[in-house]
Scaffold this motif. Structure first.
Motif, PDB file in Angstrom:
ATOM      1  N   ASN A 105      -2.154   0.598  -3.866  1.00 27.46           N
ATOM      2  CA  ASN A 105      -3.222  -0.614  -4.149  1.00 27.46           C
ATOM      3  C   ASN A 105      -4.682  -0.171  -3.648  1.00 27.46           C
ATOM      4  OD1 ASN A 105      -0.463  -1.947  -3.629  1.00 27.46           O
ATOM      5  ND2 ASN A 105      -1.469  -3.313  -4.621  1.00 27.46           N
ATOM      6  N   LYS A 132       0.976   3.429  -7.727  1.00 27.28           N
ATOM      7  CA  LYS A 132       1.498   2.571  -7.005  1.00 27.28           C
ATOM      8  C   LYS A 132       0.499   2.110  -6.129  1.00 27.28           C
ATOM      9  CE  LYS A 132       6.612   1.548  -7.254  1.00 27.28           C
ATOM     10  NZ  LYS A 132       7.689   2.087  -6.316  1.00 27.28           N
ATOM     11  N   GLN A 167       3.726  -3.408  -1.406  1.00 22.44           N
ATOM     12  CA  GLN A 167       2.365  -3.150  -1.452  1.00 22.44           C
ATOM     13  C   GLN A 167       2.358  -1.579  -0.798  1.00 22.44           C
ATOM     14  OE1 GLN A 167      -0.229  -6.647  -1.274  1.00 22.44           O
ATOM     15  NE2 GLN A 167       1.465  -7.026  -0.088  1.00 22.44           N
ATOM     16  N   ASN A 212      -4.895  -9.730   1.616  1.00 22.31           N
ATOM     17  CA  ASN A 212      -4.235 -10.286   0.528  1.00 22.31           C
ATOM     18  C   ASN A 212      -3.427 -11.198   0.954  1.00 22.31           C
ATOM     19  OD1 ASN A 212      -1.641  -9.149   1.287  1.00 22.31           O
ATOM     20  ND2 ASN A 212      -2.296  -7.240   0.233  1.00 22.31           N
TER      21      ASN A 212
END
Ligand SMILES: [Zn+2]
Ligand SMILES: [Zn+2]
Length: 266
Positions: A56, A54, A31, A130
């Protein structure tokens, strides 16, 4: 299970042909997070092999040009590339006005939802989370409201020790920040000046290499990375050696270099 940071820029506010302004790309188990976004960051990302698509989330420390001037061009390129997934941006509340100006008045049309999280720069708070990691704000001492960030893996049922990375820039040395990041594996601390220019550091709200090393020691950090160097220093070994007399595990945050934290079983 990577946990690594790639240095995209280690310079400070004045333009330089050898250094770029602040930006770090953090990869936590594939991530991707961007921390600060100085001018030219999107090119630096491409050079480092990190696709901007890519990303986040983006974390901004404060509203000074050398930390934000790359953000709008990056967003414009993501829109051009047709990014669909949300982009989360966290930063001091004033950043929202800038984003509003470009998306409403300037007419920047985004292809993706923009989710802005205002950060109270005076508080240590959980600002992002997350399934595998958390991000905490760390109040800094600068000329304008500024926050550092602590990225920490969550407890892993597989039985590995959670890894952590702290980004503290721009700031004068803060004992409080050292306390908040206690035991961090990898600490990035600005060292705009050598200790001979301590008076300039104080005047401009920055730190010296010696002061950064003392914070790393106080925080019980595993490793210290130094960056945000003034253009006056051509030889960064001087800065590194100064800090190493206090904190031997000190390294220059060389642009293009990736610093990883290995997995350690309990
Ligand atoms: Zn700066
Ligand atoms: Zn600044």
């Amino acid at each position: 299970m990577r946990f690594e940071v790639t240095i995209l820029g280690n310079g400070s506010a004045s333009p330089s042909v050898t250094r770029h302004p602040s930006a770090h790309a953090l990869n936590v188990r594939e991530q991707f997070f961007l921390i600060d976004c100085g001018e030219g960051t999107q090119e630096r990302l491409l050079r480092a092999g990190v696709s901007p698509l890519k990303l986040n989330a983006v974390f901004i420390s404060h509203i000074h040009g050398d930390h934000i001037f790359g953000l709008i061009p990056l967003m414009a390129s993501l829109a051009m590339a047709g990014k669909q997934t949300p982009l989360q941006i966290s930063g001091p509340p004033a950043l929202e006005r800038l984003l509003d100006f470009f998306t409403r008045d300037f007419g920047l049309q985004l292809s993706f939802p923009l989710q802005f999280t205002p950060i109270d720069t005076t508080k240590h708070r959980l600002v992002h989370e997350n399934t595998s990691m958390e991000v905490w704000s760390v109040p800094l001492r600068h000329r304008v409201p500024a926050t550092g960030y602590l990225f920490r893996e969550k407890q892993d049922p597989v039985g590995t020790i959670p890894r952590s990375y702290a980004y503290l820039s721009d700031t004068m040395p803060s004992a409080k920040a050292a306390e908040l990041i206690q035991g961090v594996d990898l600490l990035y601390h600005e060292a705009t000046f050598a200790d001979t220019e301590r008076h300039l550091a104080r005047k401009t709200g920055h730190s010296t290499a010696t002061q950064a090393a003392k914070i790393a020691l106080k925080a019980g950090a595993g490793k210290l990375l130094l960056g945000h160097f003034s253009t006056r220093y051509k030889d960064l070994e001087l800065i590194q050696n100064e800090a190493r007399t206090i904190f031997p595990e000190t390294y220059i945050a060389t642009e293009g270099t990736t610093f990883g934290i290995p997995v350690v079983k309990k």
